[in-house]
Design a protein around this motif. Structure first.
Motif, PDB file in Angstrom:
ATOM      1  N   TYR A 149     -19.515  68.449   4.299  1.00 10.47           N
ATOM      2  CA  TYR A 149     -18.346  69.208   3.869  1.00 10.47           C
ATOM      3  C   TYR A 149     -17.075  68.385   3.999  1.00 10.47           C
ATOM      4  CZ  TYR A 149     -21.326  73.355   4.538  1.00 10.47           C
ATOM      5  OH  TYR A 149     -22.347  74.278   4.485  1.00 10.47           O
ATOM      6  N   ASN A 150     -16.092  68.704   3.174  1.00  8.05           N
ATOM      7  CA  ASN A 150     -14.710  68.301   3.387  1.00  8.05           C
ATOM      8  C   ASN A 150     -14.001  69.450   4.104  1.00  8.05           C
ATOM      9  OD1 ASN A 150     -14.666  65.736   2.225  1.00  8.05           O
ATOM     10  ND2 ASN A 150     -14.308  66.554   0.172  1.00  8.05           N
ATOM     11  N   VAL A 151     -13.283  69.144   5.150  1.00 11.64           N
ATOM     12  CA  VAL A 151     -12.573  70.162   5.921  1.00 11.64           C
ATOM     13  C   VAL A 151     -11.134  70.252   5.422  1.00 11.64           C
ATOM     14  CG1 VAL A 151     -11.732  70.789   8.218  1.00 11.64           C
ATOM     15  CG2 VAL A 151     -14.055  69.882   7.928  1.00 11.64           C
ATOM     16  N   LEU A 152     -10.647  71.480   5.214  1.00 13.35           N
ATOM     17  CA  LEU A 152      -9.334  71.710   4.624  1.00 13.35           C
ATOM     18  C   LEU A 152      -8.274  72.113   5.642  1.00 13.35           C
ATOM     19  CD1 LEU A 152     -10.527  73.755   1.501  1.00 13.35           C
ATOM     20  CD2 LEU A 152     -10.197  71.278   1.699  1.00 13.35           C
ATOM     21  N   VAL A 153      -8.668  72.283   6.904  1.00 13.79           N
ATOM     22  CA  VAL A 153      -7.738  72.695   7.961  1.00 13.79           C
ATOM     23  C   VAL A 153      -7.846  71.695   9.106  1.00 13.79           C
ATOM     24  CG1 VAL A 153      -7.836  75.129   7.313  1.00 13.79           C
ATOM     25  CG2 VAL A 153      -9.486  74.213   8.974  1.00 13.79           C
ATOM     26  N   ASP A 154      -7.019  71.876  10.148  1.00 19.70           N
ATOM     27  CA  ASP A 154      -7.126  70.970  11.281  1.00 19.70           C
ATOM     28  C   ASP A 154      -8.453  71.205  11.998  1.00 19.70           C
ATOM     29  OD1 ASP A 154      -6.694  72.891  13.651  1.00 19.70           O
ATOM     30  OD2 ASP A 154      -4.902  73.256  12.461  1.00 19.70           O
ATOM     31  N   MET A 155      -8.937  70.173  12.689  1.00 14.48           N
ATOM     32  CA  MET A 155     -10.272  70.226  13.297  1.00 14.48           C
ATOM     33  C   MET A 155     -10.433  71.317  14.364  1.00 14.48           C
ATOM     34  SD  MET A 155     -12.614  68.560  11.924  1.00 14.48           S
ATOM     35  CE  MET A 155     -12.995  67.174  10.856  1.00 14.48           C
ATOM     36  N   PRO A 156      -9.424  71.573  15.211  1.00 15.32           N
ATOM     37  CA  PRO A 156      -9.603  72.671  16.164  1.00 15.32           C
ATOM     38  C   PRO A 156      -9.862  74.009  15.473  1.00 15.32           C
ATOM     39  CG  PRO A 156      -7.826  71.258  16.891  1.00 15.32           C
ATOM     40  CD  PRO A 156      -8.203  70.789  15.512  1.00 15.32           C
ATOM     41  N   LYS A 157      -9.132  74.274  14.383  1.00 14.90           N
ATOM     42  CA  LYS A 157      -9.358  75.532  13.661  1.00 14.90           C
ATOM     43  C   LYS A 157     -10.723  75.531  12.995  1.00 14.90           C
ATOM     44  CE  LYS A 157      -7.283  78.789  10.405  1.00 14.90           C
ATOM     45  NZ  LYS A 157      -6.085  79.104   9.589  1.00 14.90           N
ATOM     46  N   ASN A 187     -16.497  64.851  12.113  1.00 14.35           N
ATOM     47  CA  ASN A 187     -16.159  63.433  12.094  1.00 14.35           C
ATOM     48  C   ASN A 187     -14.953  63.161  12.978  1.00 14.35           C
ATOM     49  OD1 ASN A 187     -15.659  60.734  11.324  1.00 14.35           O
ATOM     50  ND2 ASN A 187     -16.405  61.117   9.252  1.00 14.35           N
ATOM     51  N   GLN A 188     -15.067  62.194  13.868  1.00 13.53           N
ATOM     52  CA  GLN A 188     -13.940  61.836  14.727  1.00 13.53           C
ATOM     53  C   GLN A 188     -12.855  61.070  13.972  1.00 13.53           C
ATOM     54  OE1 GLN A 188     -15.614  59.700  18.047  1.00 13.53           O
ATOM     55  NE2 GLN A 188     -16.435  61.551  19.014  1.00 13.53           N
ATOM     56  N   ASN A 189     -13.215  60.497  12.827  1.00  9.92           N
ATOM     57  CA  ASN A 189     -12.261  59.721  12.028  1.00  9.92           C
ATOM     58  C   ASN A 189     -12.397  60.139  10.565  1.00  9.92           C
ATOM     59  OD1 ASN A 189     -11.452  57.686  14.230  1.00  9.92           O
ATOM     60  ND2 ASN A 189     -13.674  57.498  14.194  1.00  9.92           N
ATOM     61  N   PRO A 190     -11.955  61.349  10.222  1.00 11.81           N
ATOM     62  CA  PRO A 190     -12.225  61.890   8.885  1.00 11.81           C
ATOM     63  C   PRO A 190     -11.381  61.305   7.752  1.00 11.81           C
ATOM     64  CG  PRO A 190     -10.905  63.439  10.158  1.00 11.81           C
ATOM     65  CD  PRO A 190     -11.286  62.333  11.101  1.00 11.81           C
ATOM     66  N   ALA A 191     -10.273  60.646   8.065  1.00 12.81           N
ATOM     67  CA  ALA A 191      -9.396  60.138   7.007  1.00 12.81           C
ATOM     68  C   ALA A 191     -10.138  59.135   6.124  1.00 12.81           C
ATOM     69  CB  ALA A 191      -8.160  59.484   7.614  1.00 12.81           C
ATOM     70  N   GLY A 192     -10.267  59.446   4.857  1.00 13.66           N
ATOM     71  CA  GLY A 192     -10.924  58.548   3.921  1.00 13.66           C
ATOM     72  C   GLY A 192     -12.434  58.537   3.991  1.00 13.66           C
ATOM     73  N   ALA A 193     -13.018  59.300   4.908  1.00  7.63           N
ATOM     74  CA  ALA A 193     -14.475  59.322   5.069  1.00  7.63           C
ATOM     75  C   ALA A 193     -15.119  60.205   4.000  1.00  7.63           C
ATOM     76  CB  ALA A 193     -14.838  59.837   6.460  1.00  7.63           C
ATOM     77  N   PRO A 194     -16.378  59.967   3.656  1.00  5.67           N
ATOM     78  CA  PRO A 194     -17.043  60.785   2.634  1.00  5.67           C
ATOM     79  C   PRO A 194     -17.340  62.205   3.091  1.00  5.67           C
ATOM     80  CG  PRO A 194     -18.574  59.199   3.572  1.00  5.67           C
ATOM     81  CD  PRO A 194     -17.223  58.840   4.095  1.00  5.67           C
ATOM     82  N   TRP A 195     -17.318  62.451   4.402  1.00  7.00           N
ATOM     83  CA  TRP A 195     -17.491  63.813   4.906  1.00  7.00           C
ATOM     84  C   TRP A 195     -16.700  63.966   6.202  1.00  7.00           C
ATOM     85  CZ3 TRP A 195     -19.349  63.898   9.806  1.00  7.00           C
ATOM     86  CH2 TRP A 195     -20.134  62.813  10.216  1.00  7.00           C
ATOM     87  N   SER A 196     -16.287  65.177   6.462  1.00  3.94           N
ATOM     88  CA  SER A 196     -15.603  65.459   7.726  1.00  3.94           C
ATOM     89  C   SER A 196     -16.372  66.456   8.577  1.00  3.94           C
ATOM     90  CB  SER A 196     -14.168  65.948   7.488  1.00  3.94           C
ATOM     91  OG  SER A 196     -14.076  66.804   6.390  1.00  3.94           O
ATOM     92  N   SER A 197     -17.358  67.125   7.991  1.00  7.24           N
ATOM     93  CA  SER A 197     -18.246  68.017   8.741  1.00  7.24           C
ATOM     94  C   SER A 197     -19.672  67.761   8.268  1.00  7.24           C
ATOM     95  CB  SER A 197     -17.872  69.483   8.498  1.00  7.24           C
ATOM     96  OG  SER A 197     -18.838  70.356   9.060  1.00  7.24           O
ATOM     97  N   PHE A 198     -20.594  67.720   9.223  1.00  7.13           N
ATOM     98  CA  PHE A 198     -21.995  67.379   8.950  1.00  7.13           C
ATOM     99  C   PHE A 198     -22.860  68.387   9.700  1.00  7.13           C
ATOM    100  CE2 PHE A 198     -25.963  65.156   9.601  1.00  7.13           C
ATOM    101  CZ  PHE A 198     -26.105  64.247   8.550  1.00  7.13           C
ATOM    102  N   THR A 242     -14.843  72.732   1.812  1.00 10.71           N
ATOM    103  CA  THR A 242     -15.541  72.698   0.533  1.00 10.71           C
ATOM    104  C   THR A 242     -16.842  71.929   0.733  1.00 10.71           C
ATOM    105  OG1 THR A 242     -14.359  70.688  -0.133  1.00 10.71           O
ATOM    106  CG2 THR A 242     -13.449  72.808  -0.855  1.00 10.71           C
ATOM    107  N   GLU A 243     -17.920  72.452   0.175  1.00  6.31           N
ATOM    108  CA  GLU A 243     -19.218  71.800   0.334  1.00  6.31           C
ATOM    109  C   GLU A 243     -19.344  70.645  -0.645  1.00  6.31           C
ATOM    110  OE1 GLU A 243     -23.983  72.898   0.122  1.00  6.31           O
ATOM    111  OE2 GLU A 243     -22.505  74.468   0.556  1.00  6.31           O
ATOM    112  N   LYS A 244     -19.785  69.482  -0.135  1.00  5.53           N
ATOM    113  CA  LYS A 244     -19.945  68.296  -0.970  1.00  5.53           C
ATOM    114  C   LYS A 244     -21.399  68.076  -1.365  1.00  5.53           C
ATOM    115  CE  LYS A 244     -17.815  64.573  -0.552  1.00  5.53           C
ATOM    116  NZ  LYS A 244     -17.407  63.222  -0.093  1.00  5.53           N
ATOM    117  N   LEU A 245     -22.286  68.074  -0.367  1.00  4.09           N
ATOM    118  CA  LEU A 245     -23.681  67.763  -0.624  1.00  4.09           C
ATOM    119  C   LEU A 245     -24.593  68.652   0.205  1.00  4.09           C
ATOM    120  CD1 LEU A 245     -23.597  63.838  -0.522  1.00  4.09           C
ATOM    121  CD2 LEU A 245     -23.880  65.256  -2.558  1.00  4.09           C
TER     122      LEU A 245
END
Length: 255
Positions: A149-157, A187-198, A242-245
């Protein structure tokens, strides 16, 4: 390697029952997740090598204490648009990554020497373990799904959303007998990464996987009627991610 990100979660036996919320301890449990692409025409050979030499090497590193547990997961169906393999490593502490960093110097991506001409690491990502649970051991019949997934809010939320919306559903699916285990990572480093939640889901077998929509719909209806907090998260979910894969995978390291 095309990028570096770290998220390895793989269990040689059964996934531990729970993990603390993400970043509750800066040096707490950490996962490293790596994805790989095989070279054209080398997918089958790469899989065969990893089933034997690769798993044997990973087992040896686990026995030496390099990481606590791992899962080596090969995609069920060949496709150029998705990785061929995932490796999920779990460490007791973030600082324990030092041992893996040493391995990377001679075994990029943890691949055995013979595998390095067949495939390469595509993405490596360190991740916080939001929650994981297991009610049954992995078997040769287990069917896994990787959800990115791509995360659209801050990670704590987002972490609160996962704990309040996704996890209650996974628990219900386990109670229904179709899900053997689950694990959620950020993801601890989501900027520019292909996913931020796994998210990794393990279904008991193919019939259980086939029943997933029926079980999912029943669980959601039950939770909507009985859990106001879940219902609120459900109403807000499209604003969260948003779901990516959604990728079916099978375990190479079956106990």
């Amino acid at each position: 390697m095309k990028s570096i990100a770290l998220v390895f979660a793989a269990a040689a036996a059964i996934i531990a029952p729970a993990a603390a919320p993400a970043q509750s301890d800066p040096n707490g449990p950490t996962a490293l997740i790596i994805s790989y692409h095989a070279k054209p025409a080398q997918r089958a050979k790469f899989r065969e090598l990893m089933c034997h030499e690769g798993v044997a090497q990973l087992d040896a590193w686990k026995k030496q204490g390099v990481f606590q547990s791992y899962q080596a997961l090969f995609t069920t169906y060949a496709a150029d648009t998705v990785p061929d393999m995932y490796l999920i490593l779990r460490f007791g502490h973030f600082s324990d990554l030092a041992g893996w960093q040493t391995i990377e110097e001679t075994n990029p991506g943890g691949l055995p020497a013979d595998a390095q001409s067949l495939a390469s690491a595509d993405v490596s990502a360190t991740a916080d373990i939001v929650k994981q649970n297991s009610v049954a051991a992995t078997t040769a019949n287990s069917q896994f799904f990787v959800l990115e997934y791509n995360v659209l809010v801050d990670m704590p939320k987002y972490t609160s959303y996962v704990l309040g919306y996704a996890i209650p559903q996974f628990d219900e699916w386990e109670k229904a007998g179709v899900l053997s285990s689950y694990a959620a990572y950020t993801n601890q480093n989501p900027a520019g990464a292909p996913w931020s939640s796994f998210i990794l889901l393990e279904y008991k077998d193919l019939p259980s996987l086939a029943a997933r929509e029926v079980v999912k719909n029943k669980a959601r209806a039950d939770l909507a009627a009985s859990n106001p907090t879940w219902k609120k998260w459900s109403d807000d979910k499209t604003a969260m991610r948003t779901e990516k894969l959604a990728i079916p995978v099978r375990a190479l390291n079956v106990p």
